[in-house]
Design an enzyme around this catalytic site. Structure first.
Site: not given
Length: 175
Positions: A130, A133
């Site tokens: 991700c 993130c």
């Protein structure tokens, strides 16, 4: 299963992973809690029962019950957040402006130092791929613990995940 038993199961074609796993398990750039929690969170995120059991057996006694719970929580909450925020990033549009409406209170009260939880969340986010993130957690970890801690966390995540892949492949192929 011990870490040594896990290393013994790694096929010879993946011997670099065996060596990396051993050297990272003795890394001194992180505190013992940070190192152990990074291994545990990475193992859970790698989704291989044998790897998870061996790593938890190896590192659980280096963590307080609260820290072990926080490492597990980092894997769990990032399992959700990495999917959601990866979608937000890929889809674009107004999704980034909309509230996630997902409960994630453990991030605010993980039961350990915030920097340690962020370190573990970074490792899991790297495994789960991700971008949003990884960028967010990397910034916090770098500011709190330095670039070496960031790199060590991701090296652990990469190695633990690769061990899980190698063992899964070996089992599937009868190696």
């Amino acid at each position: 299963m011990s870490l040594d038993a896990l290393k013994d199961r790694i096929p010879d074609y993946a011997k670099d992973l065996r060596l990396n796993l051993g050297s990272l398990a003795n890394d001194v750039s992180l505190t013992p809690q940070q190192l152990a929690g990074t291994f545990v969170a990475s193992a859970i995120a790698s989704r291989n029962d044998d790897v998870t059991k061996a790593i938890v057996a190896e590192f659980a006694d280096k963590l307080t019950p609260d820290a072990l719970n926080a490492a597990k929580a980092a894997a769990a909450i990032m399992g959700m957040n990495n999917i959601y925020y990866r979608f937000v990033h890929m889809a674009g549009g107004d999704y980034g402006k909309m509230p996630a409406q997902l409960r994630m209170s453990v991030i605010g009260r993980p039961g350990v130092e915030k920097a340690d939880f962020e370190l573990w969340s970074l490792a899991v986010s790297a495994i789960n791929g991700c971008d949003l993130c990884v960028t967010s957690h990397e910034k916090i970890v770098r500011e709190a613990l330095g670039a070496e801690a960031v790199q060590t966390s991701v090296r652990i995540a990469a190695t633990v995940h690769a061990v899980a892949v190698a063992l899964q492949g070996a089992a599937a192929l009868g190696d």
